[in-house]
Design an enzyme around this catalytic site. Sequence first.
Site, PDB file in Angstrom:
ATOM      1  CB  VAL A  23      -3.763   2.621  -1.896  1.00  0.00           C
ATOM      2  CG1 VAL A  23      -3.618   3.967  -2.601  1.00  0.00           C
ATOM      3  CG2 VAL A  23      -2.786   2.518  -0.738  1.00  0.00           C
ATOM      4  CG  ASP A  53       9.580  -1.525   4.702  1.00  0.00           C
ATOM      5  OD1 ASP A  53      10.438  -2.392   4.444  1.00  0.00           O
ATOM      6  OD2 ASP A  53       8.370  -1.680   4.471  1.00  0.00           O
ATOM      7  CG  MET A  95      -0.322  -1.443   8.307  1.00  0.00           C
ATOM      8  SD  MET A  95       0.815  -0.113   8.737  1.00  0.00           S
ATOM      9  CE  MET A  95      -0.269   0.978   9.661  1.00  0.00           C
ATOM     10  CE  LYS A 150      -1.075   2.923   3.443  1.00  0.00           C
ATOM     11  NZ  LYS A 150       0.401   2.935   3.475  1.00  0.00           N
ATOM     12  CG  LEU A 152      -5.115   2.932  -7.054  1.00  0.00           C
ATOM     13  CD1 LEU A 152      -4.360   4.208  -6.723  1.00  0.00           C
ATOM     14  CD2 LEU A 152      -5.137   2.714  -8.562  1.00  0.00           C
ATOM     15  N   GLY A 153      -4.600  -1.094  -4.653  1.00  0.00           N
ATOM     16  CA  GLY A 153      -3.800  -2.135  -4.023  1.00  0.00           C
ATOM     17  C   GLY A 153      -4.160  -2.280  -2.563  1.00  0.00           C
TER      18      GLY A 153
END
Length: 705
Positions: A24, A129, A21, A39, A16-17
């Site tokens: 996912v 964040d 770090m 993740k 998904l992306g």
Amino acid sequence: MEQSARLGDYELLGCLGRGGMGAVYRARHLELGVERALKVLARGSATQVERFRREALSLARVQHPNVVRVHECGVGECGFYFVMDLVEGETLERVVERGPLPLDRALEVAEDLARGVGALHERGIVHRDLKPANVVLRVDGTPVVLDLGLAVAPEFDRRLTQTGALLGTPWYMSPEQTRGQPATARSDVYALGLILFELTTGRSVSVGGGLPGLVDLPAPSSVDGKLPRALDRVFAQATARSPDRRYSDAGAFAEALAALRADPGPSGRFVRRARRAAWAAGMGVAGLVLWASLGGGFGGTSRTAGASALRSSVEGTGPTQASGPLPEPQRHARARRELRRLRRLPPSERFRALGRWIEGHPELEEELALARALRHNARLEFPLRRLLEPGFSRGRVCFLGKDWAVWSAQLQRPYRCLLVVEERAGGKRVAAREVSSPIEALAAEPGGRRLAFSHRGGTFLWTPGEQGAEPVLLSSWAMACLAFSPDGRLLAGGGEHRFLIVFDLEAGGEPRRFGPYRGLVDRVAFGPKGRYLACVGEGASGQRGVKDDGLDVWDLEAGRVVYRIEAFSSVNALAFSPRGDRLVVGGGDGRLLVYGLEGSEPRAEFVGPRESGVPLRRPSAHSGSLRGVAFFPDGTVCSGGPRLAERSGTIRVWDAADGRCLGSVDLPTPVWRLALSPDGKALLLVTGRGIELWPAGVPVPVPGG
């Protein structure tokens, strides 16, 4: 990692992306078949591993509809990972790129987002964040905070960064963060304020390329003059340079946004125009006074006349020349003209404008009565808030006590079946559950804290206010209708099993069965003392071969039918009066039928409205089908349903004794289901615009028309 790889109990379906770090993945549980997001931290230093672990632990501690939920974590061949809900939608960053949201929708999204961050703050977690790219707007419109990679809680703070190191996205950092100081809950509030600016204006708050935390920020109304000045004040407090001047946490910011949604006030453009008009009028009056002082002919009345001219020019309601107070008949005529103009406004604007008019005209007693009546009626014509946006089916609603509103629905994209409990006043979610199939029946314990719901998996009892409470399976039977007895001891239901089923929730054991009926039992209602139970079922009146609905009233102590009402076309709703002496029935053909139950046989007291005592051929309370009925505490009846064209709806209030319609409210959307709060002050409606909370009441006659 290959898309066909497995990790733990999950099959990875696709990426998904990717981020700094890790990555996912969309994943499917091998046994349950549910899809979730996984993740993975492929590799990293000890500091990165600790941050990754901290994110999972932080998310696992928070259960809130606006924060993504973590289910489990572990270590696989590819590295550390954790499993969370698969949140499908688009980021706020993408949404804002298309332009600003409508004000009410922008405030709603910002409020929901602030409540989610507030849940983090309640547990001592600071996000650090927050930005539009880290928030996903579900297809149903709910914003969800995703990335807690930099979140910090006191017990997890291991000094993972050097003193003075900057963590976060510079464009959304608070002034203290840009100086290298530790982030607090007030730092998150600053970022939420910047997100609010983008939602309402459609542009970034950055000025001249400088970081927001290092420059003075523009007010939202300076970008869009249609935005209210009250928004400027909320934004200014959220983004104050000093943390001590900001809201204490995201929860306090959410309350300020809720108050702003309730009453946005005038726009900045309106206020600036009013100030310019007042300045121009003041300058004109100053010139007149100066002329008079030089012998211009006003004499000793110049100051009074000048003040009158100033007040009239600013308010736009007085005479055009300084001629003193208007005669009494002219004042009343002018007030009537103003009220006629205000009646043409949309309901929400009319309500606020009439409130301001009432405050400014305390001396006009006759017109004040008219204005108060208009304002009362205007308040009944727009919702308090929307609980769920359109894009769902099978909506069900009820009130749990006087404080909680409950709704369930089957969402279309993505396919999800939800059961949600919210605070009636503020909209804060008390509990929410995702169920395996659409809920067909929903009921709340009167004066208690238990819910009963049923879907194809069975019938369940749930106490949502208790920490960690899970629904308890009461029966494997699926019910089409459910109702609690007034004391909460009994639960009745019916369905395609052709019986009326009554559970004793205190004694337990096998439920009692009444019937059988020829077909579906789809409506039940208890009398006020719990002894009598009305049910609607196919063939209830004992007529063989009849497909119409019939109605039986059972005496549960004697185990027999005490009243039988002849079959009619269809029954969509029924309810007992507070005294139990009447039963009101809502028909699919729009008829409202009220039966007296004090004699040996049910007595039809009225059928639909009476018009001048002349019986109607097909008397009908609503031009379309009647979808819901309920009794107010004072014994009057509330009914609702769509109009024939089904592009609008109507809520009406009736006198149960003689059938007079006491008032009617037209809605710009069809009404499919309704629930009345125990105190009779609020309605939950399933409409064509979503699930909405509306004020309840009787429209008052308008004096003088």
